[in-house]
Every structure is written in C-alpha cells, then in structure tokens.
Design an enzyme around this catalytic site. Structure first.
Site, mmCIF file in Angstrom:
data_model
loop_
_atom_site.group_PDB
_atom_site.id
_atom_site.type_symbol
_atom_site.label_atom_id
_atom_site.label_comp_id
_atom_site.label_asym_id
_atom_site.label_seq_id
_atom_site.Cartn_x
_atom_site.Cartn_y
_atom_site.Cartn_z
ATOM 1 N N SER A 1 0.847 -1.177 0.017
ATOM 2 C CA SER A 1 -0.115 0.026 -0.149
ATOM 3 C C SER A 1 0.881 1.297 0.023
ATOM 4 C CB SER A 1 -0.958 -0.084 1.158
ATOM 5 O OG SER A 1 -1.849 1.040 1.074
ATOM 6 N N ASP B 1 11.428 5.689 -8.969
ATOM 7 C CA ASP B 1 11.216 6.280 -10.287
ATOM 8 C C ASP B 1 11.693 7.532 -10.480
ATOM 9 O OD1 ASP B 1 10.034 4.009 -10.773
ATOM 10 O OD2 ASP B 1 7.983 4.768 -11.147
ATOM 11 N N LYS C 1 -0.235 -4.397 -2.999
ATOM 12 C CA LYS C 1 -1.764 -3.969 -2.723
ATOM 13 C C LYS C 1 -1.695 -2.353 -3.049
ATOM 14 C CE LYS C 1 -5.596 -3.122 -0.393
ATOM 15 N NZ LYS C 1 -5.795 -1.708 -0.739
#
Length: 415
Positions: free
Chosen positions: A318, A329, A343
């Site tokens: 999550s 990134d 998740k």
C-alpha cells in the site's frame, strides 16, 4: 489489511448506481411481509429499465423466477428469511467481482467494521491479504502477539479457530481474528517451510509503531537507519522529528526501511515523499475504472538529498509501495530485499440506510513511471531473500548490523 488494520478507505463518497439495488431490497422485504414473493410491476420495471447502457442486457426476471421457485418449493418454507435471502444475493453479487478488497457488510458486520477502524477492538497484530486467493500474512506488527509467536510475512492462514479460510474475504477473516481483549484465537498456519502448525494468540490492544531512527558509523561516514512501521495518523509528525534529527546530526547517507510496513494513509506517503523529492514531482497516479486519473505530486523541499538505499519485502504494501515507487522512479534510488506485496488499490466505503455497507475498489495506484502496483508488487533492484527455514530465520535480527543480510547489503551499496 487487508488487514488487520483497515487502510485506504477514502473519505469521498460515490453515489452512482445504487438506486436499482435499493429498490430491489425494498421490493423483496415488503413483498415478503405482505405474503407476496413477487415485487410489484412498477418496481420490476424500475429494476429492469432504469439502467444505463452498461446494464441494458441485465434481466432481473430470472432473479424473481428463482426467488419464487425457492419460496414455492423449498421443503422448509418457515426457515426462509427474506432479509437473509436479500443479503445473501447482494453478497454473492459483490463477491463475483473477484476482488478480495471489495466486499459487502450486512448491518451487524458493518457495526463491527466501524468499531474496528475506530480502534475499539482487540487484535493479534497482523496485516493480512489475499494472494493467489489464499489468505496470507502481509506483515506482523512489531511487539504484537503475532510477532512474538513467530508468525512471519508470506505465511498462509488456513484456518481461524476451526473455520476454513478458503472462502472467506479478507474482511471476514479480520472480523474472526479480532475480538474481546484477553480472549484467544487460534490460527492454523502453513509455514514457509511447508509445515502446518496451530498458533494460539491472546488478543490484545494493538499499538501500531511508527518510526525508529538510529545511526550506523561506516568508514567515517554517519548513516541514518530510518525505519517506518506504518503510515498511520501520527507518522507525519514522527517522521518530521526524525528528519530534523538527521539534518541536525549531519548524516551523510540514509537507509530507509519499509520492510513489513503494511501501509496506511495515502496523504502521509505523499507528505513523506516531499522530504526526498522536489516540489511538483509525481508521487503516485490514481487510475479509475472510467479511464480518468488523479496525479498526486510532492509538495516539499527535498531536504533529505543525501544518497539513499531503501529496503522492501513481501510485507511492504500500500502506502509503502507508493513511497518506494516514487523514490525509485524519480531519483533512481536502489531497492534492496524482496518483491513488495502488491496492494495497489483504493477502496471507498458506501453506507446504506439499513445499516449495511459496500466497501468497493474504485481505483488502482501507478508509480510515476506508470507501473501498476496492484497484485504485481514492486521488484527489488538487488534481491536478497531471507531463508525460509524457521531455525535459520531465528538467527536473523531485523535491523541489526551483521545479523540482517538485507541491511548488510544496503550498507555495502552505500560504501
């Protein structure tokens, strides 16, 4: 969670296609108590015709035909309860979506759920979720009954007391695990080594840890070892204290540990990302079923600009995955450990007038590079798997230099 701790339930509400369902419920209950098993023709017309294009081919006549035949021919008609039939029909419809995080709560179940998310419950301290349709331990929380009993990430829960978990939703399993403080629940666990064992656990008040900070000296460099356990209501303030301490102590590098962090609040993940990213950089993309999306951006000053390595594993879920994906990134920060849980979805809770509720997945999370977190998880750049043998695991101390292979690899990369 899901979770022993219920996370990611957005505050906004959806009011879209519930009128037909409410009319269906009304027709069923009124019809039953009036001694009629069919709804009135106006209600039938509303159910069948008041639909948008998506539902134009749905014919509710079949539902009523089955309803009638059941009530006409069932051997023990006195045992048929219209309300139970209604809730069973709705529950079956919701379950057919095949999403373990989308579930329907009958009124009594919804009351329990509301108590749980408000914190008035006893638990055992594990985040759970469905993986390959098997109830799985996402992460045991530090210093809880589950952690002290030796339950670890990715173990499978086969039974809760005597109830088989195969057909349980995540939320149904959570309800069974939680209960009155001081009472016992027994989990039948399939271990990482393939052995099955019963683990009795005494329910307790679960205090969810937040942030730990320590320092490691290496080659005349000071490395801040910062571990985040959950993204709860107080993590922003606790992280700010830790970040200020890191800056005041002039740490040269950081190891950010998100292992066994089951996630929590989206806003907290975005706020913490702002300590590492420049203002305006994308933290996460929320993609909805209609093709629309929301982009959440960092709103900080990137004060923590020093070299960083992050630790993740199968218990990172999550909000943990959001933060890991954002730093990976945007800054190319190395991820060490094992693939995260996967998740990556957002749920909303829709309450109905009868006290029941629908918890429904409304969106999926994508990393800044557009990679879906849901089900797939995030791969570690440097894969260091911990042993699956129970005895070998006992020799490992997470967070202790020399006894934690993943932490040792992070230190090696920071040299």
């Amino acid at each position: 969670m899901e979770l022993e701790t219920q996370n990611n339930i957005a505050e906004k509400k959806i009011k879209k296609f519930y009128l037909p369902i409410l009319l269906l419920a009304f027709g069923l209950v009124i019809g039953y108590f009036a001694g009629q098993y069919k709804p009135s023709e106006p209600i039938k017309r509303l159910i069948n015709n008041n639909q948008d294009v998506t539902y134009k081919d749905v014919n509710f006549d079949l539902f009523w035909q089955v309803w009638d035949k059941l009530n006409q021919k069932y051997v023990d008609k006195s045992s048929l309860d219209a309300e139970k039939l209604l809730y069973g029909a709705i529950g079956g419809m919701v379950n057919s979506a095949g999403d373990p995080y989308t579930t329907y709560f009958e009124p009594q179940e919804n009351n329990k759920f509301q108590e749980e998310i408000s914190g008035s419950f006893g638990g055992v301290g594990i985040e759970i979720g469905k993986k390959d349709n098997i109830l799985t331990v996402v992460a045991p929380l530090k210093d809880t009954p589950a952690a002290k009993a030796g339950i670890v990430t990715n173990e499978k829960i086969l039974k809760i007391d005597s109830k088989d978990t195969q057909d349980l939703s995540t939320d149904e399993a959570v309800t069974l695990i939680r209960g009155k403080i001081g009472t016992t629940v027994t989990l039948n666990i399939l271990g990482l080594n393939g052995e099955v064992r019963d683990v009795p656990l005494i329910r307790a008040t679960i205090k969810i840890p937040t942030v730990d900070l320590s320092y490691i000296e290496q080659s005349d460099k000071k490395i801040a070892y910062l571990r985040i356990y959950s993204f709860n209501q107080i993590v922003d303030g606790e992280f700010k204290k830790a970040a200020q301490d890191i800056l005041n102590n002039k740490a040269d590098k950081i190891i950010l540990d998100l292992r066994n962090n089951p996630g929590g609040l989206l806003n907290s993940a975005i706020n913490i990302a702002g300590w590492f990213l420049t203002k305006g950089q994308v933290v996460v993309i929320e993609e909805y079923g209609n093709g629309q999306s929301d982009v959440y951006r960092a709103d900080g000053n990137a004060l923590l600009k020093m070299p960083i390595v992050m630790l993740i594993n199968g218990g990172s879920a999550s909000a943990s995955e959001i933060l890991a994906g954002a730093l990976h990134d945007n800054r190319g920060i190395k991820l060490v450990g094992e693939k995260s849980f996967g998740k990556g979805s957002v749920q909303e809770l829709e309450n109905f007038a009868d006290g029941s509720a629908l918890k429904v997945t409304i969106a999926k999370w994508l990393t800044p590079n557009g990679i879906s977190i849901s089900k797939k998880g995030i791969e570690a750049d440097v894969k260091i798997e911990l042993p699956k043998d129970v005895k070998a695991l006992e020799a490992i101390e997470i967070g202790k230099q020399g006894k934690d292979p993943q932490l040792d690899k992070a230190l090696e990369l920071l040299k």
